[in-house]
Design an enzyme around this catalytic site. Sequence first.
Site, PDB file in Angstrom:
ATOM      1  N   ASP A  93       3.896   3.047  -3.935  1.00  0.00           N
ATOM      2  CA  ASP A  93       4.764   4.159  -3.535  1.00  0.00           C
ATOM      3  C   ASP A  93       5.301   4.823  -4.804  1.00  0.00           C
ATOM      4  O   ASP A  93       4.522   5.141  -5.693  1.00  0.00           O
ATOM      5  CB  ASP A  93       5.862   3.642  -2.602  1.00  0.00           C
ATOM      6  CG  ASP A  93       6.651   4.745  -1.922  1.00  0.00           C
ATOM      7  OD1 ASP A  93       6.175   5.267  -0.896  1.00  0.00           O
ATOM      8  OD2 ASP A  93       7.726   5.107  -2.433  1.00  0.00           O
ATOM      9  N   TYR A 138       7.870  16.547   4.138  1.00  0.00           N
ATOM     10  CA  TYR A 138       9.132  15.800   4.052  1.00  0.00           C
ATOM     11  C   TYR A 138       9.762  15.889   2.669  1.00  0.00           C
ATOM     12  O   TYR A 138      10.987  15.843   2.527  1.00  0.00           O
ATOM     13  CB  TYR A 138       8.923  14.339   4.456  1.00  0.00           C
ATOM     14  CG  TYR A 138       8.219  13.477   3.422  1.00  0.00           C
ATOM     15  CD1 TYR A 138       8.913  12.527   2.686  1.00  0.00           C
ATOM     16  CD2 TYR A 138       6.850  13.610   3.187  1.00  0.00           C
ATOM     17  CE1 TYR A 138       8.281  11.726   1.761  1.00  0.00           C
ATOM     18  CE2 TYR A 138       6.210  12.817   2.263  1.00  0.00           C
ATOM     19  CZ  TYR A 138       6.921  11.874   1.551  1.00  0.00           C
ATOM     20  OH  TYR A 138       6.290  11.091   0.621  1.00  0.00           O
ATOM     21  N   TYR A 178      12.759  12.166  -5.303  1.00  0.00           N
ATOM     22  CA  TYR A 178      12.037  13.334  -4.792  1.00  0.00           C
ATOM     23  C   TYR A 178      12.580  14.661  -5.328  1.00  0.00           C
ATOM     24  O   TYR A 178      12.055  15.715  -4.957  1.00  0.00           O
ATOM     25  CB  TYR A 178      12.119  13.366  -3.262  1.00  0.00           C
ATOM     26  CG  TYR A 178      11.462  12.198  -2.584  1.00  0.00           C
ATOM     27  CD1 TYR A 178      10.105  12.221  -2.273  1.00  0.00           C
ATOM     28  CD2 TYR A 178      12.185  11.063  -2.257  1.00  0.00           C
ATOM     29  CE1 TYR A 178       9.495  11.143  -1.650  1.00  0.00           C
ATOM     30  CE2 TYR A 178      11.580   9.984  -1.628  1.00  0.00           C
ATOM     31  CZ  TYR A 178      10.243  10.022  -1.335  1.00  0.00           C
ATOM     32  OH  TYR A 178       9.641   8.954  -0.717  1.00  0.00           O
ATOM     33  N   HIS A 205       1.125   1.762   5.030  1.00  0.00           N
ATOM     34  CA  HIS A 205       1.668   2.054   3.707  1.00  0.00           C
ATOM     35  C   HIS A 205       2.263   0.828   3.018  1.00  0.00           C
ATOM     36  O   HIS A 205       2.157   0.700   1.800  1.00  0.00           O
ATOM     37  CB  HIS A 205       2.734   3.141   3.839  1.00  0.00           C
ATOM     38  CG  HIS A 205       3.329   3.566   2.542  1.00  0.00           C
ATOM     39  ND1 HIS A 205       2.610   4.262   1.594  1.00  0.00           N
ATOM     40  CD2 HIS A 205       4.571   3.392   2.017  1.00  0.00           C
ATOM     41  CE1 HIS A 205       3.386   4.512   0.545  1.00  0.00           C
ATOM     42  NE2 HIS A 205       4.573   3.984   0.777  1.00  0.00           N
TER      43      HIS A 205
END
Length: 351
Positions: free
Chosen positions: A105, A163, A254, A316
Amino acid sequence: MPPLHVTEHTVKTGAHTTFFLASGPEDGPLIIFVHGWPELSMSWRHQLPVLDGLGFRAVAPDMRGYGRSSVYDEHHQYAQELIVGDMIGLLDALGRERAVWVGHDWGSPVVWNVASHHPERCAAVANLCVPYYTLERGLDAVLDLVDRNVYPEDQYPAGQWEYQLFYQENFTRATAVMEANVYNTVKLLFRKGNPAGQGKPSATSMVRKNGGWFSGADEAPDLPRDADVVTEEELHAYASALTRNGFFGPNSYYMNHEANAAYAARAVNDGYLNMPVLFIAATYDYTCETVTSRLAEPMINTYCRDLTVAQIDSGHWMAQEKPFEVNSVLVRWLVDSEHDHWPRPKVESDK
């Protein structure tokens, strides 16, 4: 709780504190596991004892913003350049020149950046789910690789990455919804892969369209725990850490695409990786979809000169859902690709 024989440590590098789990002989070849969003060092609980048993010194840090490592209150403090600095500081604090690095990730961009900016500190690198030359270079780097058969541009401008735009446009809302019921949030997130989702838009592509996470609700719904990924004790450990620290830090990963792209542009060797590289694709990871889309093309076709690719039928959270398969692929690759970094058996002359 960490597994048996896994010990807890902290180191300070300048003003930053890194907490980490460690297992295996202190003089064993070093392998560092780097977790992603919204996880902890304990996400590698199935890997640390296995590498310990093979003679490695296996280490897994809490990344900045997580667990017992330093937490910061401004978005820019979660840019990749600073996080890579934390990892190089950890390597220095351990008294080592290099390590095998393994990421997942958001830990994958960190490991890719360690490899592309500090190749001399890498014996080899391996990553789960997120391929090289993608998200570590900022969001714009992945938009041209979106599968427009699954994500028509007029409906999903950013494809499965919608997202991430929601964080930029509605950061306070996104964070508040996750923090409204942290236990339910992590219980919903940590779920195994679902083959029924193949060829369909991922849930992450719907976030902006739905007005937020969880279909626009004010908090995560109360769904049953997925026992194939986490135990109740593990779930409470995640929830406790995220309740204590909040989601500001994890979600801020992010919020630095422009700075991350500028940092990636300064990679050495024009971004080419010469060390052994392992990439493990997850068949049922529909956000980091590399099986049928073009997402892995830059890595496979151009930028990794000693690449091994494997695929595991998981979602994931691969290291937690399919630990035996992940460990098997990782160890086989280490045997085949990293003879110099393999633990050396003790002989009489070593005493």
